[in-house]
Design a protein around this motif. Structure first.
Motif, PDB file in Angstrom:
ATOM      1  N   GLY A 139     -12.329   0.983   6.365  1.00 22.07           N
ATOM      2  CA  GLY A 139     -12.714   0.896   4.966  1.00 22.07           C
ATOM      3  C   GLY A 139     -11.556   0.610   4.026  1.00 22.07           C
ATOM      4  O   GLY A 139     -11.753   0.447   2.831  1.00 22.07           O
ATOM      5  N   PHE A 140     -10.346   0.560   4.551  1.00 21.34           N
ATOM      6  CA  PHE A 140      -9.155   0.237   3.762  1.00 21.34           C
ATOM      7  C   PHE A 140      -8.369  -0.779   4.570  1.00 21.34           C
ATOM      8  O   PHE A 140      -7.938  -0.511   5.693  1.00 21.34           O
ATOM      9  CB  PHE A 140      -8.328   1.498   3.503  1.00 21.34           C
ATOM     10  N   TYR A 141      -8.236  -1.980   4.007  1.00 17.76           N
ATOM     11  CA  TYR A 141      -7.625  -3.079   4.741  1.00 17.76           C
ATOM     12  C   TYR A 141      -6.587  -3.769   3.866  1.00 17.76           C
ATOM     13  O   TYR A 141      -6.820  -4.002   2.682  1.00 17.76           O
ATOM     14  CB  TYR A 141      -8.710  -4.084   5.165  1.00 17.76           C
ATOM     15  N   VAL A 142      -5.433  -4.101   4.470  1.00 11.72           N
ATOM     16  CA  VAL A 142      -4.373  -4.849   3.803  1.00 11.72           C
ATOM     17  C   VAL A 142      -4.092  -6.077   4.656  1.00 11.72           C
ATOM     18  O   VAL A 142      -3.942  -5.971   5.870  1.00 11.72           O
ATOM     19  CB  VAL A 142      -3.099  -3.983   3.641  1.00 11.72           C
ATOM     20  N   ARG A 143      -4.018  -7.241   4.021  1.00  6.46           N
ATOM     21  CA  ARG A 143      -3.948  -8.521   4.731  1.00  6.46           C
ATOM     22  C   ARG A 143      -2.558  -8.915   5.223  1.00  6.46           C
ATOM     23  O   ARG A 143      -2.316 -10.088   5.445  1.00  6.46           O
ATOM     24  CB  ARG A 143      -4.491  -9.621   3.834  1.00  6.46           C
ATOM     25  N   GLY A 144      -1.659  -8.020   5.389  1.00  4.57           N
ATOM     26  CA  GLY A 144      -0.331  -8.365   5.890  1.00  4.57           C
ATOM     27  C   GLY A 144       0.745  -7.634   5.111  1.00  4.57           C
ATOM     28  O   GLY A 144       0.468  -6.903   4.160  1.00  4.57           O
TER      29      GLY A 144
ATOM     30  N   VAL B 164      -6.475  -1.342  -7.532  1.00  5.10           N
ATOM     31  CA  VAL B 164      -5.597  -2.269  -6.815  1.00  5.10           C
ATOM     32  C   VAL B 164      -6.441  -3.284  -6.047  1.00  5.10           C
ATOM     33  O   VAL B 164      -6.169  -4.489  -6.075  1.00  5.10           O
ATOM     34  CB  VAL B 164      -4.639  -1.517  -5.869  1.00  5.10           C
ATOM     35  N   ALA B 165      -7.477  -2.800  -5.366  1.00  4.31           N
ATOM     36  CA  ALA B 165      -8.351  -3.692  -4.606  1.00  4.31           C
ATOM     37  C   ALA B 165      -9.085  -4.667  -5.532  1.00  4.31           C
ATOM     38  O   ALA B 165      -9.337  -5.815  -5.161  1.00  4.31           O
ATOM     39  CB  ALA B 165      -9.354  -2.879  -3.797  1.00  4.31           C
ATOM     40  N   TYR B 166      -9.405  -4.210  -6.723  1.00  3.07           N
ATOM     41  CA  TYR B 166     -10.087  -5.074  -7.691  1.00  3.07           C
ATOM     42  C   TYR B 166      -9.135  -6.135  -8.259  1.00  3.07           C
ATOM     43  O   TYR B 166      -9.504  -7.298  -8.421  1.00  3.07           O
ATOM     44  CB  TYR B 166     -10.674  -4.229  -8.824  1.00  3.07           C
ATOM     45  N   LEU B 167      -7.896  -5.734  -8.542  1.00  2.00           N
ATOM     46  CA  LEU B 167      -6.927  -6.632  -9.147  1.00  2.00           C
ATOM     47  C   LEU B 167      -6.282  -7.602  -8.166  1.00  2.00           C
ATOM     48  O   LEU B 167      -5.874  -8.698  -8.547  1.00  2.00           O
ATOM     49  CB  LEU B 167      -5.828  -5.825  -9.840  1.00  2.00           C
ATOM     50  N   TYR B 168      -6.176  -7.191  -6.911  1.00  2.00           N
ATOM     51  CA  TYR B 168      -5.444  -7.991  -5.924  1.00  2.00           C
ATOM     52  C   TYR B 168      -6.295  -8.162  -4.678  1.00  2.00           C
ATOM     53  O   TYR B 168      -6.704  -7.183  -4.061  1.00  2.00           O
ATOM     54  CB  TYR B 168      -4.105  -7.311  -5.603  1.00  2.00           C
ATOM     55  N   GLN B 169      -6.523  -9.388  -4.292  1.00  2.00           N
ATOM     56  CA  GLN B 169      -7.425  -9.680  -3.175  1.00  2.00           C
ATOM     57  C   GLN B 169      -6.816  -9.400  -1.803  1.00  2.00           C
ATOM     58  O   GLN B 169      -7.527  -9.428  -0.804  1.00  2.00           O
ATOM     59  CB  GLN B 169      -7.892 -11.123  -3.251  1.00  2.00           C
ATOM     60  N   GLY B 170      -5.552  -9.111  -1.739  1.00  2.43           N
ATOM     61  CA  GLY B 170      -4.913  -8.806  -0.470  1.00  2.43           C
ATOM     62  C   GLY B 170      -5.208  -7.400   0.025  1.00  2.43           C
ATOM     63  O   GLY B 170      -4.935  -7.057   1.170  1.00  2.43           O
ATOM     64  N   VAL B 171      -5.785  -6.574  -0.841  1.00  6.72           N
ATOM     65  CA  VAL B 171      -6.144  -5.202  -0.492  1.00  6.72           C
ATOM     66  C   VAL B 171      -7.650  -5.069  -0.639  1.00  6.72           C
ATOM     67  O   VAL B 171      -8.221  -5.470  -1.647  1.00  6.72           O
ATOM     68  CB  VAL B 171      -5.431  -4.187  -1.418  1.00  6.72           C
ATOM     69  N   VAL B 172      -8.289  -4.505   0.389  1.00  7.54           N
ATOM     70  CA  VAL B 172      -9.738  -4.332   0.385  1.00  7.54           C
ATOM     71  C   VAL B 172     -10.057  -2.859   0.614  1.00  7.54           C
ATOM     72  O   VAL B 172      -9.568  -2.256   1.566  1.00  7.54           O
ATOM     73  CB  VAL B 172     -10.400  -5.190   1.490  1.00  7.54           C
ATOM     74  N   VAL B 173     -10.874  -2.300  -0.272  1.00  8.93           N
ATOM     75  CA  VAL B 173     -11.361  -0.927  -0.127  1.00  8.93           C
ATOM     76  C   VAL B 173     -12.880  -0.999  -0.185  1.00  8.93           C
ATOM     77  O   VAL B 173     -13.441  -1.518  -1.148  1.00  8.93           O
ATOM     78  CB  VAL B 173     -10.817  -0.001  -1.237  1.00  8.93           C
ATOM     79  N   SER B 174     -13.548  -0.468   0.841  1.00 15.79           N
ATOM     80  CA  SER B 174     -14.998  -0.654   0.949  1.00 15.79           C
ATOM     81  C   SER B 174     -15.809   0.267   0.050  1.00 15.79           C
ATOM     82  O   SER B 174     -16.891  -0.104  -0.380  1.00 15.79           O
ATOM     83  CB  SER B 174     -15.430  -0.487   2.403  1.00 15.79           C
ATOM     84  N   SER B 175     -15.309   1.464  -0.236  1.00 18.33           N
ATOM     85  CA  SER B 175     -16.085   2.413  -1.045  1.00 18.33           C
ATOM     86  C   SER B 175     -15.151   3.440  -1.673  1.00 18.33           C
ATOM     87  O   SER B 175     -13.964   3.514  -1.332  1.00 18.33           O
ATOM     88  CB  SER B 175     -17.124   3.127  -0.177  1.00 18.33           C
ATOM     89  N   PHE B 176     -15.725   4.241  -2.570  1.00 20.84           N
ATOM     90  CA  PHE B 176     -14.916   5.295  -3.187  1.00 20.84           C
ATOM     91  C   PHE B 176     -14.531   6.355  -2.154  1.00 20.84           C
ATOM     92  O   PHE B 176     -13.432   6.904  -2.208  1.00 20.84           O
ATOM     93  CB  PHE B 176     -15.663   5.940  -4.365  1.00 20.84           C
ATOM     94  N   THR B 177     -15.419   6.615  -1.206  1.00 20.44           N
ATOM     95  CA  THR B 177     -15.091   7.568  -0.131  1.00 20.44           C
ATOM     96  C   THR B 177     -13.899   7.068   0.681  1.00 20.44           C
ATOM     97  O   THR B 177     -12.994   7.839   1.008  1.00 20.44           O
ATOM     98  CB  THR B 177     -16.304   7.791   0.779  1.00 20.44           C
ATOM     99  N   ALA B 178     -13.907   5.784   1.006  1.00 20.77           N
ATOM    100  CA  ALA B 178     -12.778   5.197   1.735  1.00 20.77           C
ATOM    101  C   ALA B 178     -11.507   5.283   0.894  1.00 20.77           C
ATOM    102  O   ALA B 178     -10.418   5.536   1.425  1.00 20.77           O
ATOM    103  CB  ALA B 178     -13.081   3.756   2.107  1.00 20.77           C
ATOM    104  N   ALA B 179     -11.637   5.098  -0.425  1.00 12.01           N
ATOM    105  CA  ALA B 179     -10.480   5.202  -1.313  1.00 12.01           C
ATOM    106  C   ALA B 179      -9.952   6.630  -1.356  1.00 12.01           C
ATOM    107  O   ALA B 179      -8.737   6.846  -1.385  1.00 12.01           O
ATOM    108  CB  ALA B 179     -10.848   4.730  -2.720  1.00 12.01           C
ATOM    109  N   LEU B 180     -10.860   7.615  -1.361  1.00  8.61           N
ATOM    110  CA  LEU B 180     -10.430   9.025  -1.337  1.00  8.61           C
ATOM    111  C   LEU B 180      -9.645   9.331  -0.067  1.00  8.61           C
ATOM    112  O   LEU B 180      -8.580   9.955  -0.111  1.00  8.61           O
ATOM    113  CB  LEU B 180     -11.636   9.955  -1.425  1.00  8.61           C
ATOM    114  N   ILE B 181     -10.165   8.886   1.067  1.00 11.82           N
ATOM    115  CA  ILE B 181      -9.497   9.137   2.346  1.00 11.82           C
ATOM    116  C   ILE B 181      -8.161   8.393   2.394  1.00 11.82           C
ATOM    117  O   ILE B 181      -7.138   8.951   2.828  1.00 11.82           O
ATOM    118  CB  ILE B 181     -10.410   8.744   3.518  1.00 11.82           C
ATOM    119  N   ALA B 182      -8.158   7.142   1.917  1.00 14.65           N
ATOM    120  CA  ALA B 182      -6.919   6.356   1.932  1.00 14.65           C
ATOM    121  C   ALA B 182      -5.868   6.966   1.009  1.00 14.65           C
ATOM    122  O   ALA B 182      -4.684   7.024   1.370  1.00 14.65           O
ATOM    123  CB  ALA B 182      -7.217   4.917   1.517  1.00 14.65           C
TER     124      ALA B 182
END
Length: 117
Positions: free
Chosen positions: A83-88, A17-35
């Protein structure tokens, strides 16, 4: 085993999702696991309460308000994690829709993988 595979695939879906859409940012796989864990936890604990409380609105909108609830769960998880950010909210809505599509694919794949006849 099924739960661990679903968790890992959900984290990979969040990275997608973070790769396909710039409104979602995930810093690492660890952050993705936690999120992925926190989103799953919120969906298990908070979502049923919100669905129950907003039932009249959900009925009036013919179920479309459930998209708003999904976006709120996605946005809430991003607000409590590093490590997990959504722009609105708009980004949360679109990100949660993409994440839900990946979730449907993951559920289907896990069903076929673990429950073959």
């Amino acid at each position: 085993m099924k739960l661990i595979v679903k968790w890992l695939l959900s984290a990979a879906a969040l990275l997608a999702v973070a790769y396909l859409y710039q409104g979602v940012v995930v810093s690492s796989f660890t952050a993705a696991l936690i999120a992925a864990f926190v989103i799953g936890l919120f969906n298990m604990v908070l979502r049923p309460v919100l669905v129950l409380l907003t039932l009249p609105v959900t009925v009036i909108t013919l179920g479309l308000f459930l998209f708003v609830i999904n976006a709120l769960m996605f946005w809430a998880a991003a607000s409590v994690l590093d490590g997990f950010y959504v722009r609105g909210f708009g980004a949360a809505l679109l990100g949660s829709l993409i994440y839900s599509v990946f979730g449907i694919v993951i559920d289907s794949a896990i069903e076929r993988l673990f429950f073959k006849k």
